[in-house]
Enzyme design. Structure first.
Site, PDB file in Angstrom:
ATOM      1  N   GLY A 291       0.852  -1.185   0.000  1.00  0.00           N
ATOM      2  CA  GLY A 291       0.000   0.000   0.000  1.00  0.00           C
ATOM      3  C   GLY A 291       0.886   1.233   0.000  1.00  0.00           C
ATOM      4  O   GLY A 291       0.775   2.115  -0.832  1.00  0.00           O
ATOM      5  N   GLY A 292       1.792   1.252   0.965  1.00  0.00           N
ATOM      6  CA  GLY A 292       2.730   2.358   1.052  1.00  0.00           C
ATOM      7  C   GLY A 292       4.000   1.902   1.725  1.00  0.00           C
ATOM      8  O   GLY A 292       4.021   0.857   2.381  1.00  0.00           O
ATOM      9  N   MET A 293       5.067   2.650   1.530  1.00  0.00           N
ATOM     10  CA  MET A 293       6.333   2.382   2.212  1.00  0.00           C
ATOM     11  C   MET A 293       6.834   3.703   2.759  1.00  0.00           C
ATOM     12  O   MET A 293       6.964   4.675   2.015  1.00  0.00           O
ATOM     13  CB  MET A 293       7.337   1.752   1.240  1.00  0.00           C
ATOM     14  N   GLU A 294       7.119   3.676   4.066  1.00  0.00           N
ATOM     15  CA  GLU A 294       7.355   4.910   4.812  1.00  0.00           C
ATOM     16  C   GLU A 294       8.757   5.474   4.629  1.00  0.00           C
ATOM     17  O   GLU A 294       9.369   5.935   5.592  1.00  0.00           O
ATOM     18  CB  GLU A 294       7.080   4.644   6.294  1.00  0.00           C
ATOM     19  N   ASN A 295       9.292   5.465   3.430  1.00  0.00           N
ATOM     20  CA  ASN A 295      10.632   6.003   3.235  1.00  0.00           C
ATOM     21  C   ASN A 295      10.661   7.455   3.735  1.00  0.00           C
ATOM     22  O   ASN A 295       9.790   8.241   3.384  1.00  0.00           O
ATOM     23  CB  ASN A 295      11.009   5.899   1.758  1.00  0.00           C
ATOM     24  N   HIS A 318      -1.123   6.249   8.051  1.00  0.00           N
ATOM     25  CA  HIS A 318      -0.232   5.165   8.475  1.00  0.00           C
ATOM     26  C   HIS A 318       1.235   5.492   8.168  1.00  0.00           C
ATOM     27  O   HIS A 318       2.090   5.421   9.047  1.00  0.00           O
ATOM     28  CB  HIS A 318      -0.654   3.856   7.787  1.00  0.00           C
ATOM     29  N   GLU A 319       1.504   5.864   6.926  1.00  0.00           N
ATOM     30  CA  GLU A 319       2.904   6.116   6.552  1.00  0.00           C
ATOM     31  C   GLU A 319       3.455   7.326   7.302  1.00  0.00           C
ATOM     32  O   GLU A 319       4.620   7.348   7.694  1.00  0.00           O
ATOM     33  CB  GLU A 319       3.047   6.305   5.036  1.00  0.00           C
ATOM     34  N   HIS A 322       4.529   6.521  10.751  1.00  0.00           N
ATOM     35  CA  HIS A 322       5.850   5.874  10.780  1.00  0.00           C
ATOM     36  C   HIS A 322       6.980   6.891  10.992  1.00  0.00           C
ATOM     37  O   HIS A 322       8.089   6.500  11.375  1.00  0.00           O
ATOM     38  CB  HIS A 322       6.113   5.140   9.461  1.00  0.00           C
ATOM     39  N   GLU A 341       5.277  -1.708  13.340  1.00  0.00           N
ATOM     40  CA  GLU A 341       3.949  -1.742  12.712  1.00  0.00           C
ATOM     41  C   GLU A 341       2.791  -1.716  13.714  1.00  0.00           C
ATOM     42  O   GLU A 341       1.747  -1.150  13.426  1.00  0.00           O
ATOM     43  CB  GLU A 341       3.831  -2.949  11.784  1.00  0.00           C
ATOM     44  N   ASP A 396      10.141 -11.681   4.943  1.00  0.00           N
ATOM     45  CA  ASP A 396       9.019 -11.648   3.992  1.00  0.00           C
ATOM     46  C   ASP A 396       8.138 -12.889   4.114  1.00  0.00           C
ATOM     47  O   ASP A 396       6.933 -12.832   3.888  1.00  0.00           O
ATOM     48  CB  ASP A 396       9.532 -11.599   2.547  1.00  0.00           C
ATOM     49  N   TYR A 404       0.905  -5.857  12.926  1.00  0.00           N
ATOM     50  CA  TYR A 404       0.090  -4.648  12.816  1.00  0.00           C
ATOM     51  C   TYR A 404      -1.088  -4.690  13.797  1.00  0.00           C
ATOM     52  O   TYR A 404      -1.230  -3.837  14.660  1.00  0.00           O
ATOM     53  CB  TYR A 404      -0.504  -4.537  11.406  1.00  0.00           C
ATOM     54  N   ARG A 578      -0.257  -5.040  -5.948  1.00  0.00           N
ATOM     55  CA  ARG A 578      -0.234  -4.817  -4.496  1.00  0.00           C
ATOM     56  C   ARG A 578      -0.595  -6.118  -3.798  1.00  0.00           C
ATOM     57  O   ARG A 578      -1.690  -6.654  -3.966  1.00  0.00           O
ATOM     58  CB  ARG A 578      -1.232  -3.709  -4.167  1.00  0.00           C
ATOM     59  N   MET A 579       0.318  -6.627  -2.987  1.00  0.00           N
ATOM     60  CA  MET A 579       0.174  -7.982  -2.443  1.00  0.00           C
ATOM     61  C   MET A 579      -1.098  -8.174  -1.636  1.00  0.00           C
ATOM     62  O   MET A 579      -1.715  -9.218  -1.679  1.00  0.00           O
ATOM     63  CB  MET A 579       1.393  -8.324  -1.586  1.00  0.00           C
TER      64      MET A 579
HETATM   65 ZN   LIG Z   1       3.642   0.285   8.131  1.00  0.00          ZN
END
Ligand SMILES: [Zn+2]
Length: 628
Positions: A291-295, A318-319, A322, A341, A396, A404, A578-579
């Site tokens: 969905g998103g990655m909090e870089n 959410h991101e 983070h 998470e 993974d 979460y 998106r997984m």
């Molecule tokens: Zn997260």
């Protein structure tokens, strides 16, 4: 990262530049860290990384140098060991002063499928830097190279990285563990006309030599180093916020994420200053596996949340959360993943309460709990607890909703025991006292005992903590969420299914995406094929443009044997990577021999459009392995 959904502070930062010195680790914590890295972190730690890379779309390769500045923890250390995965190493050098470089002998050990190969470099007594000249391989698990056809504009190629959990080593030789934090800088050369963006301070133009330059002045763990290159434009949405996306998507993205500055302010009011300067969002092509990655400074996001109604902006909540839990205070090992998470999910729900009222937050909490139960139904019991008795070798492979949602339930329960006022002060203290550090579950428990349990004795017992952290079942004393709005959906669906009302009586026209999700999530097995087909005929579900509703619908249709949806489901599986959206469909297909054949045939057809991380996840499902 999200399982699903989704300049003032610089003053703080100048005063608190990287002091990322972790306390010595006990035996459990050491074993947890060592499970996923070859690096000798007890002897040598990286404090700064300088990248100088060229992006070659023809070969799908990054090449150049990575220079690591090292802190020697053990003065007698004679080597530094780095993590690599599928890297071609051309040369390694060491330096005392960063000016004079001497060639250094290295060995590249045997490659392991999950962990890659250790790169061991001999370190002279006074050396403080190593420089590695290298190239990635086209199959790098942390990079995805998209041909123009897989982009929105269809004219230019696109590439992006996804380093979490242990894929950073497939494009940077480094100590690839969240236990080590380093600042970084980068020079990235791209083909003309394409822009590079990273999780760092950026410029809107390349320098005189044509390279894009970046600087991340705060110490971050390796999994937060991120890069994307493509036909990328920018639109501002506030004083500290904006969106990056392919030009054709910019306007929609800017609308969808238009409330980001306000969200940022709400978070700051509740949990302390935002310490990263800017907060921008990069919208990626649909193959992005999360969905998103909090870089840091630059969240990477799926385009599947751009629905035009801002209903899926919990992804941003959410991101953004983070920026406190995960990026500021980081899990020291992947067996402490819930510290990232679980905290973030708890903060996301709190933020949703503040943004949209508690009814909305509760809807998402209930859907989160459904998700948790779904995960537990196909996970091995060892993966039900927050902390595994043995650390996972491949993070993974055990990725699921558990860290979460169970993490959120744990913190929600703690809040109920100590009261919101005391618990919020505790959280704020946890972030402040561990800012820019990596923390273990043991450190969290010690902090909890010191700051809350000692102040309010008798509220929480050791046995209860153990039940949350180490036992498989959700404790029967958990405080579970409740949503009147979603209960109403359950009643309406069940009245229709049992013949008490007609399909026309369903108020589906007014349902938001969460209500649709609830409608499908709790669809009983007893619903008939005819009833399921009526739904599609009435609401054109197989043609919906909402990727979240589509995934929920296709899963239910497949579960009830509706073969008519299969072509549309296959098309969907080929258009989204998106997984969280695709895995449930593969898993559902695998339940019958006919479905299994269809899943295998579909995957063979669409897999080239998936990110490597998503490919591995789907392949685990097709092999019948347990997992999130
Ligand atoms: Zn997260």
């Amino acid at each position: 990262m999200t399982k699903y959904r989704f300049l003032a502070a610089l003053t703080m930062l100048a005063a608190s530049l990287p002091t990322a010195y972790a306390a010595p680790l006990d035996a459990t914590a050491s074993a947890n860290v060592a499970a996923n890295t070859y690096s000798n972190v007890q002897q040598v730690r990286t404090r700064h990384i300088a990248l100088d890379l060229a992006v070659d779309f023809k070969k799908s390769v990054l090449s150049g140098t990575a220079t690591l500045e090292l802190e020697r923890i053990d003065p007698s250390a004679t080597q530094v060991i780095l993590d690599t995965q599928d890297l071609d190493i051309a040369k390694t050098e060491t330096s005392v002063d960063g000016e004079v470089w001497l060639k250094a002998p290295f060995t590249l050990g045997q490659s392991d499928e999950v962990l890659g190969a250790p790169l061991t470099i001999t370190l002279p007594a006074d050396a403080t830097r190593v420089r590695v000249t290298y190239a990635s391989k086209p199959q790098a698990s942390g990079l995805q190279w998209l041909p123009p056809a897989q982009t929105l504009g269809k004219k230019h190629p696109f590439m992006f990285s996804q380093s979490e959990s242990i894929h950073g080593r497939s494009w940077i030789p480094m100590q690839d563990t969240p236990f080590v934090r380093a600042t970084y800088e980068a020079r990235v050369r791209t083909p003309k006309g394409l822009r590079a963006v990273m999780s760092a301070e950026m410029h809107d133009k390349p320098d005189a030599s044509g390279a894009w330059t970046f600087k991340m002045p705060q110490a971050i763990p390796s999994y937060l180093i991120a890069l994307a290159v493509g036909d990328i434009g920018f639109q501002s949405t506030g004083p500290r916020t904006g969106v990056y996306a392919e030009p054709g998507l910019l306007k929609k993205a800017a609308y969808e994420f238009g409330e980001t500055e306000r969200t940022l302010q709400l978070m700051e009011q509740a949990f302390g200053p935002y310490r990263w300067g800017r907060y921008d969002i990069l919208v990626l092509p649909p193959s992005f596996p999360f969905g998103g990655m909090e870089n840091p400074r630059l969240t990477f996001a799926t385009p599947t949340v751009i629905t035009g109604d801002r209903m899926l902006v919990s992804l941003v909540s959410h991101e953004l959360a983070h920026s406190w839990s995960g990026n500021l205070v980081t899990n020291a090992s992947w067996n402490d993943f819930w510290l990232n998470e679980g905290f973030t999910e708890y903060l996301t729900y709190r933020l949703l309460d503040m943004q949209f009222g508690q009814a909305r937050g509760d809807m998402e909490r209930v859907l989160g709990l459904t998700d948790l139960k779904g995960s537990m139904s196909h996970l091995d019991k060892i993966d039900w607890s927050l902390v595994r008795s043995t650390p996972p070798k491949d993070p993974d492979a055990v990725y699921s909703s558990v860290p979460y949602e169970r993490g959120n339930l744990f913190l929600t329960w703690l809040e109920a025991q100590f009261g919101r006022g005391a618990f919020d002060a505790f959280l704020r203290g946890w972030f402040d006292d561990h800012a820019f550090q990596s923390a273990t579950t043991g450190e969290f428990v010690a902090y909890l005992q010191d700051k809350l349990m000692a102040q309010q004795p008798g509220k929480v017992t050791q046995a209860q903590l153990d039940a949350w952290l180490h036992q498989p079942e959700i404790p029967d004393f958990a405080v579970l969420p409740h949503s009147d709005a979603l209960n109403k959906v359950d009643q309406e669906r069940d009245a229709w299914l049992s013949g008490k009302t007609t399909l026309d009586a369903l108020p589906a026209k007014q349902w938001n995406v969460h209500e649709w999700q609830q409608f499908f999530d709790n669809m009983p097995a007893s619903a008939t094929l005819e009833q399921v087909q009526l739904l599609d005929a009435r609401y054109k579900l197989s043609q919906t443009h909402n990727a979240i509703i589509a995934s929920a619908w296709f899963r239910v249709a497949i579960a009830h044997g509706d073969k008519a949806v299969l072509p549309a489901a296959q098309h969907y599986l080929g258009s989204v990577g998106r997984m969280r959206l695709i895995s449930p469909l593969y898993r559902e297909l695998m339940k019958t021999p006919e479905g299994k054949a269809y899943a295998e045939q579909t995957y063979a057809k669409v897999k080239s459009g998936y990110n490597v991380i998503a490919q591995q996840a789907v392949e685990r499902i097709l092999k019948g392995e347990s997992g999130g």
